[in-house]
Design a protein around this motif. Sequence first.
Motif, PDB file in Angstrom:
ATOM      1  N   TRP A 378       0.918  -1.239   0.160  1.00 31.48           N
ATOM      2  CA  TRP A 378       0.027   0.073  -0.072  1.00 31.48           C
ATOM      3  C   TRP A 378       0.827   1.274  -0.115  1.00 31.48           C
ATOM      4  CZ3 TRP A 378      -4.052  -1.902  -1.644  1.00 31.48           C
ATOM      5  CH2 TRP A 378      -4.702  -3.199  -1.003  1.00 31.48           C
ATOM      6  N   GLU A 379       2.029   1.133   0.361  1.00 38.39           N
ATOM      7  CA  GLU A 379       3.188   2.429   0.346  1.00 38.39           C
ATOM      8  C   GLU A 379       2.884   3.105  -1.122  1.00 38.39           C
ATOM      9  OE1 GLU A 379       6.485   0.981   3.535  1.00 38.39           O
ATOM     10  OE2 GLU A 379       6.817   1.183   1.345  1.00 38.39           O
ATOM     11  N   GLY A 380       2.852   4.293  -1.157  1.00 43.04           N
ATOM     12  CA  GLY A 380       2.914   5.148  -2.354  1.00 43.04           C
ATOM     13  C   GLY A 380       1.364   5.439  -2.961  1.00 43.04           C
ATOM     14  N   MET A 381       0.509   4.695  -2.211  1.00 38.08           N
ATOM     15  CA  MET A 381      -0.911   4.866  -2.637  1.00 38.08           C
ATOM     16  C   MET A 381      -1.683   5.741  -1.870  1.00 38.08           C
ATOM     17  SD  MET A 381      -1.704   0.860  -3.698  1.00 38.08           S
ATOM     18  CE  MET A 381      -3.364   1.107  -4.174  1.00 38.08           C
ATOM     19  N   THR A 382      -2.726   6.605  -2.525  1.00 37.07           N
ATOM     20  CA  THR A 382      -3.557   7.208  -1.753  1.00 37.07           C
ATOM     21  C   THR A 382      -4.591   6.354  -1.134  1.00 37.07           C
ATOM     22  OG1 THR A 382      -5.261   7.568  -3.530  1.00 37.07           O
ATOM     23  CG2 THR A 382      -3.397   9.125  -3.430  1.00 37.07           C
ATOM     24  N   LEU A 383      -5.249   6.910  -0.052  1.00 33.96           N
ATOM     25  CA  LEU A 383      -6.515   6.195   0.686  1.00 33.96           C
ATOM     26  C   LEU A 383      -7.613   6.157  -0.530  1.00 33.96           C
ATOM     27  CD1 LEU A 383      -6.495   4.641   3.430  1.00 33.96           C
ATOM     28  CD2 LEU A 383      -4.606   6.507   3.118  1.00 33.96           C
ATOM     29  N   THR A 384      -7.910   6.736  -1.288  1.00 36.03           N
ATOM     30  CA  THR A 384      -8.741   6.516  -2.199  1.00 36.03           C
ATOM     31  C   THR A 384      -8.409   5.282  -2.984  1.00 36.03           C
ATOM     32  OG1 THR A 384      -9.623   8.902  -2.330  1.00 36.03           O
ATOM     33  CG2 THR A 384     -10.088   7.488  -4.274  1.00 36.03           C
ATOM     34  N   GLU A 385      -7.102   5.286  -3.564  1.00 38.71           N
ATOM     35  CA  GLU A 385      -6.891   4.027  -4.163  1.00 38.71           C
ATOM     36  C   GLU A 385      -6.738   2.742  -3.395  1.00 38.71           C
ATOM     37  OE1 GLU A 385      -3.611   6.373  -7.103  1.00 38.71           O
ATOM     38  OE2 GLU A 385      -3.283   5.634  -5.220  1.00 38.71           O
ATOM     39  N   ILE A 386      -6.439   2.733  -2.240  1.00 43.41           N
ATOM     40  CA  ILE A 386      -6.477   1.611  -1.374  1.00 43.41           C
ATOM     41  C   ILE A 386      -7.761   1.156  -0.831  1.00 43.41           C
ATOM     42  CG2 ILE A 386      -5.802   1.052   1.043  1.00 43.41           C
ATOM     43  CD1 ILE A 386      -3.227   2.946   0.946  1.00 43.41           C
ATOM     44  N   GLY A 387      -8.764   2.196  -0.851  1.00 40.77           N
ATOM     45  CA  GLY A 387     -10.142   1.771  -0.471  1.00 40.77           C
ATOM     46  C   GLY A 387     -10.469   1.121  -1.641  1.00 40.77           C
ATOM     47  N   LYS A 388     -10.502   1.540  -2.723  1.00 36.86           N
ATOM     48  CA  LYS A 388     -11.073   0.780  -3.960  1.00 36.86           C
ATOM     49  C   LYS A 388     -10.251  -0.475  -4.219  1.00 36.86           C
ATOM     50  CE  LYS A 388     -11.663   1.582  -9.131  1.00 36.86           C
ATOM     51  NZ  LYS A 388     -11.399   2.770 -10.151  1.00 36.86           N
ATOM     52  N   ALA A 389      -9.053  -0.697  -3.772  1.00 36.41           N
ATOM     53  CA  ALA A 389      -8.560  -1.932  -4.012  1.00 36.41           C
ATOM     54  C   ALA A 389      -9.045  -2.767  -3.048  1.00 36.41           C
ATOM     55  CB  ALA A 389      -6.831  -1.858  -4.061  1.00 36.41           C
ATOM     56  N   MET A 390      -9.403  -2.218  -1.832  1.00 39.64           N
ATOM     57  CA  MET A 390      -9.762  -3.399  -0.653  1.00 39.64           C
ATOM     58  C   MET A 390     -11.422  -3.453  -0.812  1.00 39.64           C
ATOM     59  SD  MET A 390      -7.985  -1.754   2.722  1.00 39.64           S
ATOM     60  CE  MET A 390      -6.278  -2.079   3.207  1.00 39.64           C
ATOM     61  N   GLY A 391     -12.031  -2.886  -1.772  1.00 44.21           N
ATOM     62  CA  GLY A 391     -13.605  -2.849  -1.839  1.00 44.21           C
ATOM     63  C   GLY A 391     -14.216  -2.029  -0.642  1.00 44.21           C
ATOM     64  N   LYS A 392     -13.849  -0.948  -0.024  1.00 42.00           N
ATOM     65  CA  LYS A 392     -14.413  -0.344   1.155  1.00 42.00           C
ATOM     66  C   LYS A 392     -14.365   1.286   1.014  1.00 42.00           C
ATOM     67  CE  LYS A 392     -11.859  -2.970   3.742  1.00 42.00           C
ATOM     68  NZ  LYS A 392     -11.019  -3.515   4.737  1.00 42.00           N
ATOM     69  N   ASP A 393     -14.743   1.595   1.911  1.00 43.83           N
ATOM     70  CA  ASP A 393     -14.707   3.065   2.195  1.00 43.83           C
ATOM     71  C   ASP A 393     -13.509   3.257   2.587  1.00 43.83           C
ATOM     72  OD1 ASP A 393     -14.975   5.727   3.720  1.00 43.83           O
ATOM     73  OD2 ASP A 393     -17.103   5.483   3.665  1.00 43.83           O
TER      74      ASP A 393
END
Length: 563
Positions: A378-393
Amino acid sequence: MRSLVGLGLTIVALAAPPAQTPSPYDVLIAGGRVVDGTGAPWVHADVAIAGDRIAAVGDLAGAPAKVRVDATNLVVAPGFIDMLGQSEFYVLVDGRAASKIMMGVTTEITGEGTSIAPVNDRMIAQDKAQWDHYGLTPDFQTLAGYFARLETRSKPAINIGTFVGAGGVRDYVIGRGNSPASPAQLEEMKRLVKQAMEEGALGLSTSLQYVPDRFATTDELIEIAKVAAQHGGVYLTHQRSESAQIFESIDEVIRISREAKIPAEIWHLKTAYRANWGKMPEVLSRIRAARADGIDVTANQYPYTRASNGLDACLPLWAREGGTDAMIGRLKDPATRERIKREMDDPEAKDWENQWYGSGGGDGVMVAAVLNPELRKWEGMTLTEIGKAMGKDPRDAVMDLVIADRGETDCIIAIMDEQDVRTALKDPLISIDTDSAARAEDGPLAESKSHPRGWGTFARILGHYVRDERLLTLEEAVRKMTSQPASRVGLLDRGILRPGMAADITVFDAATIRDVATFADPNHYAVGVKYVFVNGQAVVKDGGITDARPGRPLRGPGYRPAQ
């Protein structure tokens, strides 16, 4: 008579001692443009080192030297002083302090709010994950013990000076809960500050945005600041608000300085979040007005528009109260999570710095570094990108990362405006910090990403803002990096190129120096620094890191050696 006189003169001549051959200097840095750190115009001169001191500055052509450095077309300056470096733990992991020396830093000031000591068994246990991750043993509980470790076992390449953190002594005595200090607890906190000052702390520090510093009242801080003042210390603060309440926060800094009779400096000065952009001129005006009234207040900054701190700082203050286990327990409760999410989106938050909302939510918050290697993807990713990848808010993603990394995740937040950064950088009251720990391109400190300020701050100022933008002169920039911070924290033998001063020296190419680290790809050393000497020894030579580890603890004016 002539023969007798001549004979007499001959006898005297024979009896005279032979002419003494001058002892060679250990190092002669020849032919450079000397920028001495005072702000004076540069001059062509040579700089000689003998032992750990500057022996001479001037025309030293022909002087014998064991080592000669050709500084033709290079700038010779005092070693740079990082006014907030955060490497107190990391130099125990990797003593090279590589990213710092490669941009010319020779001394780091640290200890923001929670210093590396004093600590007790409970506090050591709280940080067990970090110690274990790097295979280190915490074998000290006092500042004296930490300094002894630097001197005997963990010898760093740079000098380290530290403050005693008010948040740390509060944690030591009270814990991390939101409760007022009783008279007895306040006295114990004052005792700990006194002990740390006598062991070499430079002064008292606070980090009033975070737990547990945030829970201290102004009156509490004044009382313990008085102890630091009695020992010749200064007060450094990450102020209580850098955003909507910044003017009230500056008033608090001024009040502490006035009532404790202690010089004060604001760490990493900024006007945070879009609603506050453009306020920097007024902030600086208020600092100058305080100085006109006899209050000794100054500030420092780093030259970037994004900040960095723990990802858990995106959560409301009450959610972080009480330590890691208490925080994680709240984050696992579904009803509490819903409350947290609502408050993260509250634009009217008053009792905490809502950096989630102020950064623009998930788009403005990037994961910088993790401790748990399973989360490194997850390093270098925004929380929007991480949330999308995780399938969550994205707000749920924040809480789940905090749980999985037990609060160890660092983030980068987009909160500042370039014009405010430039306005502060031009002001003569502002010195320079990185607000980041040393990292490296290899070894254990290369495993994670980080904020580029820990790799490029000083080179960025000298390359981008001095050479390319001409925002300030070379001499003024060097003054902000050397004599200004040295005098601020009482390091009276550093920060100026002058005979008798400590031989902390940086030699760089003004035409090529620049930062290379970026937010997306930070782990790269700055370029253009050719030589760095710390206490007379080269830690950077021909642009490469050496094996020398000559750094020392730099103790404050209240230091009292153990009997």
